[in-house]
Design a protein around this motif. Structure first.
Motif, PDB file in Angstrom:
ATOM      1  N   LYS A 169       0.608  12.496 -19.247  1.00  0.00           N
ATOM      2  CA  LYS A 169      -0.402  12.462 -18.023  1.00  0.00           C
ATOM      3  C   LYS A 169      -0.819  10.614 -17.822  1.00  0.00           C
ATOM      4  CE  LYS A 169      -2.581  16.534 -18.012  1.00  0.00           C
ATOM      5  NZ  LYS A 169      -3.768  17.709 -18.207  1.00  0.00           N
ATOM      6  N   GLY A 170      -1.284  10.215 -16.916  1.00  0.00           N
ATOM      7  CA  GLY A 170      -1.672   8.865 -16.309  1.00  0.00           C
ATOM      8  C   GLY A 170      -1.810   8.945 -14.858  1.00  0.00           C
ATOM      9  N   GLY A 171      -2.804   7.806 -15.173  1.00  0.00           N
ATOM     10  CA  GLY A 171      -3.235   7.488 -13.478  1.00  0.00           C
ATOM     11  C   GLY A 171      -3.953   5.805 -13.607  1.00  0.00           C
ATOM     12  N   GLY A 172      -4.761   5.530 -11.924  1.00  0.00           N
ATOM     13  CA  GLY A 172      -4.883   4.274 -12.684  1.00  0.00           C
ATOM     14  C   GLY A 172      -4.910   4.090 -11.022  1.00  0.00           C
ATOM     15  N   ARG A 173      -5.695   2.842 -10.554  1.00  0.00           N
ATOM     16  CA  ARG A 173      -5.557   2.141  -9.404  1.00  0.00           C
ATOM     17  C   ARG A 173      -4.402   2.205  -8.958  1.00  0.00           C
ATOM     18  NH1 ARG A 173      -8.060  -1.166 -12.956  1.00  0.00           N
ATOM     19  NH2 ARG A 173      -6.744  -3.133 -12.157  1.00  0.00           N
ATOM     20  N   PRO A 174      -4.414   2.500  -7.187  1.00  0.00           N
ATOM     21  CA  PRO A 174      -3.763   1.516  -6.195  1.00  0.00           C
ATOM     22  C   PRO A 174      -2.368   0.250  -6.618  1.00  0.00           C
ATOM     23  CG  PRO A 174      -4.864   2.598  -5.380  1.00  0.00           C
ATOM     24  CD  PRO A 174      -5.807   2.050  -6.474  1.00  0.00           C
ATOM     25  N   THR A 175      -3.363  -0.106  -7.440  1.00  0.00           N
ATOM     26  CA  THR A 175      -2.599  -1.332  -7.875  1.00  0.00           C
ATOM     27  C   THR A 175      -2.543  -1.684  -9.380  1.00  0.00           C
ATOM     28  OG1 THR A 175      -4.862  -2.631  -8.264  1.00  0.00           O
ATOM     29  CG2 THR A 175      -3.458  -2.777  -6.081  1.00  0.00           C
ATOM     30  N   PHE A 176      -3.060  -0.941 -10.140  1.00  0.00           N
ATOM     31  CA  PHE A 176      -2.800  -1.309 -11.382  1.00  0.00           C
ATOM     32  C   PHE A 176      -3.033   0.240 -11.755  1.00  0.00           C
ATOM     33  CE2 PHE A 176      -3.813  -1.479 -15.869  1.00  0.00           C
ATOM     34  CZ  PHE A 176      -1.871  -1.798 -16.393  1.00  0.00           C
TER      35      PHE A 176
ATOM     36  N   GLU B 279       0.757  -1.395   0.290  1.00  0.00           N
ATOM     37  CA  GLU B 279      -0.271  -0.069  -0.272  1.00  0.00           C
ATOM     38  C   GLU B 279       0.732   1.503   0.023  1.00  0.00           C
ATOM     39  OE1 GLU B 279      -2.400  -0.421   3.302  1.00  0.00           O
ATOM     40  OE2 GLU B 279      -3.902  -2.134   2.495  1.00  0.00           O
ATOM     41  N   ARG B 280       2.339   1.509   0.126  1.00  0.00           N
ATOM     42  CA  ARG B 280       3.154   2.213   0.018  1.00  0.00           C
ATOM     43  C   ARG B 280       3.100   2.681  -0.808  1.00  0.00           C
ATOM     44  NH1 ARG B 280       7.675   0.291   3.806  1.00  0.00           N
ATOM     45  NH2 ARG B 280       7.324  -1.454   2.763  1.00  0.00           N
ATOM     46  N   VAL B 281       2.752   2.336  -2.493  1.00  0.00           N
ATOM     47  CA  VAL B 281       3.818   2.723  -3.031  1.00  0.00           C
ATOM     48  C   VAL B 281       2.201   2.790  -4.462  1.00  0.00           C
ATOM     49  CG1 VAL B 281       4.799   2.273  -5.319  1.00  0.00           C
ATOM     50  CG2 VAL B 281       5.718   1.359  -2.550  1.00  0.00           C
ATOM     51  N   PRO B 282       1.465   3.046  -4.664  1.00  0.00           N
ATOM     52  CA  PRO B 282       0.294   3.435  -5.758  1.00  0.00           C
ATOM     53  C   PRO B 282       0.955   3.804  -6.870  1.00  0.00           C
ATOM     54  CG  PRO B 282       0.577   4.784  -3.988  1.00  0.00           C
ATOM     55  CD  PRO B 282       1.448   5.087  -4.313  1.00  0.00           C
ATOM     56  N   ALA B 283       0.235   2.818  -8.012  1.00  0.00           N
ATOM     57  CA  ALA B 283       0.359   2.410  -9.130  1.00  0.00           C
ATOM     58  C   ALA B 283       0.583   3.948 -10.117  1.00  0.00           C
ATOM     59  CB  ALA B 283       0.054   1.370  -9.570  1.00  0.00           C
ATOM     60  N   GLY B 284      -0.567   4.148  -9.117  1.00  0.00           N
ATOM     61  CA  GLY B 284      -1.120   6.054 -10.343  1.00  0.00           C
ATOM     62  C   GLY B 284      -0.339   7.302  -9.518  1.00  0.00           C
ATOM     63  N   ASN B 285       0.552   6.803  -8.732  1.00  0.00           N
ATOM     64  CA  ASN B 285       2.125   7.911  -8.381  1.00  0.00           C
ATOM     65  C   ASN B 285       2.888   7.851  -9.560  1.00  0.00           C
ATOM     66  OD1 ASN B 285      -0.241   8.368  -6.751  1.00  0.00           O
ATOM     67  ND2 ASN B 285       2.335   8.899  -5.395  1.00  0.00           N
ATOM     68  N   LEU B 286       3.277   6.596  -9.099  1.00  0.00           N
ATOM     69  CA  LEU B 286       4.240   5.923 -10.418  1.00  0.00           C
ATOM     70  C   LEU B 286       4.562   6.031 -11.457  1.00  0.00           C
ATOM     71  CD1 LEU B 286       4.844   2.327  -9.047  1.00  0.00           C
ATOM     72  CD2 LEU B 286       6.108   4.539  -8.028  1.00  0.00           C
ATOM     73  N   VAL B 287       2.937   5.552 -12.275  1.00  0.00           N
ATOM     74  CA  VAL B 287       2.941   6.013 -14.024  1.00  0.00           C
ATOM     75  C   VAL B 287       2.868   7.476 -14.068  1.00  0.00           C
ATOM     76  CG1 VAL B 287       0.507   6.324 -15.265  1.00  0.00           C
ATOM     77  CG2 VAL B 287       1.913   4.374 -14.407  1.00  0.00           C
ATOM     78  N   ARG B 288       2.092   8.624 -13.400  1.00  0.00           N
ATOM     79  CA  ARG B 288       2.380  10.209 -13.231  1.00  0.00           C
ATOM     80  C   ARG B 288       3.328  10.236 -13.116  1.00  0.00           C
ATOM     81  NH1 ARG B 288      -2.696   9.766 -10.584  1.00  0.00           N
ATOM     82  NH2 ARG B 288      -1.574   9.744  -8.181  1.00  0.00           N
ATOM     83  N   SER B 289       4.778  10.151 -12.279  1.00  0.00           N
ATOM     84  CA  SER B 289       5.971  10.557 -12.906  1.00  0.00           C
ATOM     85  C   SER B 289       6.404  10.118 -14.178  1.00  0.00           C
ATOM     86  CB  SER B 289       6.689   9.579 -11.282  1.00  0.00           C
ATOM     87  OG  SER B 289       6.881  10.281 -10.325  1.00  0.00           O
ATOM     88  N   ALA B 290       6.143   9.247 -14.429  1.00  0.00           N
ATOM     89  CA  ALA B 290       6.662   8.137 -15.968  1.00  0.00           C
ATOM     90  C   ALA B 290       6.753   9.256 -16.468  1.00  0.00           C
ATOM     91  CB  ALA B 290       6.701   7.112 -15.670  1.00  0.00           C
ATOM     92  N   ALA B 291       4.503   9.527 -16.649  1.00  0.00           N
ATOM     93  CA  ALA B 291       4.155   9.810 -17.738  1.00  0.00           C
ATOM     94  C   ALA B 291       4.656  11.381 -17.702  1.00  0.00           C
ATOM     95  CB  ALA B 291       2.785  10.186 -17.716  1.00  0.00           C
ATOM     96  N   ALA B 292       5.125  12.246 -16.712  1.00  0.00           N
ATOM     97  CA  ALA B 292       5.808  13.237 -17.265  1.00  0.00           C
ATOM     98  C   ALA B 292       6.840  13.338 -17.683  1.00  0.00           C
ATOM     99  CB  ALA B 292       5.898  14.073 -15.855  1.00  0.00           C
ATOM    100  N   VAL B 293       7.884  12.324 -17.653  1.00  0.00           N
ATOM    101  CA  VAL B 293       8.980  12.396 -18.599  1.00  0.00           C
ATOM    102  C   VAL B 293       8.953  12.467 -20.026  1.00  0.00           C
ATOM    103  CG1 VAL B 293      10.914  10.582 -18.699  1.00  0.00           C
ATOM    104  CG2 VAL B 293      10.436  11.708 -16.462  1.00  0.00           C
ATOM    105  N   LEU B 294       7.730  11.315 -20.261  1.00  0.00           N
ATOM    106  CA  LEU B 294       7.252  11.251 -21.530  1.00  0.00           C
ATOM    107  C   LEU B 294       6.481  12.841 -22.306  1.00  0.00           C
ATOM    108  CD1 LEU B 294       6.269   7.496 -21.269  1.00  0.00           C
ATOM    109  CD2 LEU B 294       8.468   8.606 -22.360  1.00  0.00           C
ATOM    110  N   GLY B 295       5.690  13.388 -21.102  1.00  0.00           N
ATOM    111  CA  GLY B 295       6.123  14.718 -21.844  1.00  0.00           C
ATOM    112  C   GLY B 295       3.900  14.144 -21.953  1.00  0.00           C
TER     113      GLY B 295
END
Length: 258
Positions: A222-229, A204-220
């Motif tokens: 956006k992104g997001g989703g559930r905590p697990t995917f 639970e400490r690592v929401p998948a949506g947070n990771l994707v938002r950070s990665a998508a920002a590098v790609l120019g």
């Protein structure tokens, strides 16, 4: 048309034409008129019409019906080719049929059977390709799983693959199944865009949506989703490796700071 029936044309008062049962497809055109033109093919049709006509139905020549469509309430229109245009259309169809026969490698009388055989072969090839892709994904996941890092009991792995979003999701699922409690980030390219998917299992400490938002920002993007995917992306596909690594670094940081 083939019966070559005579076409009878006469003029009479509108009321008389109605009594005789003549059909007026466009009633508004005859309002206010005293006499109307009645075109009749005995035993077949009788209607009001102002256009020119053949003396016999056979003069129309070949007829190809292209479509039937509604034009008003209770009125339908048939679109067709007749005469020389119909002959030209028949010649075009004949040429296409001959070309299709050559492409399929079957006689013209067996075009449908040839097409069905080709469809069956295509379905089988697609099935085999799906099985092969699944096997390759499983093999790739097995090799990648050995390279996973571990932070506070959580296995972490990221990679960039070819094949588009579906392949990325399949690989993420395969890795998660092998690693158990884990964080998985997979990048791929689709139509010139970079796409990143993240899957988090039992953490639970690592929401998948947070990771994707950070990665998508590098790609120019956006992104997001559930905590697990989650999934996201952007137009800068060339930055996929850096985007995946950014997501992994965020996951490590969240785990270490918790």
């Amino acid at each position: 048309v083939l019966e070559d029936k005579p076409v009878e044309v006469s003029e009479m008062p509108l009321e008389e034409a109605r009594i005789r049962g003549a059909i007026a497809h466009f009633e508004e055109e005859y309002r206010g008129k005293t006499d109307v033109r009645v075109v009749e093919v005995p035993g077949t049709s009788q209607e009001l019409c102002g256009g020119t006509h053949a003396h016999r139905t056979g003069e129309i020549g070949p007829v190809f019906v292209l479509a039937e469509e509604g034009v008003a309430a209770g009125t339908r229109r048939i679109r067709a080719l007749v005469g020389e245009k119909a002959r030209a259309y028949a010649a075009e169809l004949r040429a296409e049929r001959r070309a299709l026969s050559e492409s399929l490698g079957v006689p013209e009388t067996e075009l449908q059977q040839g097409a069905e055989r080709l469809r069956s072969e295509l379905r089988e090839l697609r099935r085999r390709l799906a099985e092969l892709e699944q096997a390759l994904t499983a093999r790739g996941a097995a090799e990648l799983a050995t390279q996973a890092d571990e932070v506070d009991g959580v296995r972490i792995i990221g990679t960039v693959v070819q094949g588009g979003p579906e392949r990325a999701k399949q690989l993420a699922d395969e890795l998660a199944a092998r690693l158990g409690r884990c964080v998985v980030v997979v990048g791929t390219e689709s139509d010139g865009r970079g796409v990143v998917v993240a899957k988090v299992v039992d953490e639970e400490r690592v929401p998948a949506g947070n990771l994707v938002r950070s990665a998508a920002a590098v790609l120019g993007g956006k992104g997001g989703g559930r905590p697990t995917f989650a999934q996201g992306g952007g137009p800068q596909a060339e930055d996929l490796p850096r985007a995946v690594e950014t997501a992994l670094e965020e996951a490590r940081s969240l785990l270490r700071s918790a």
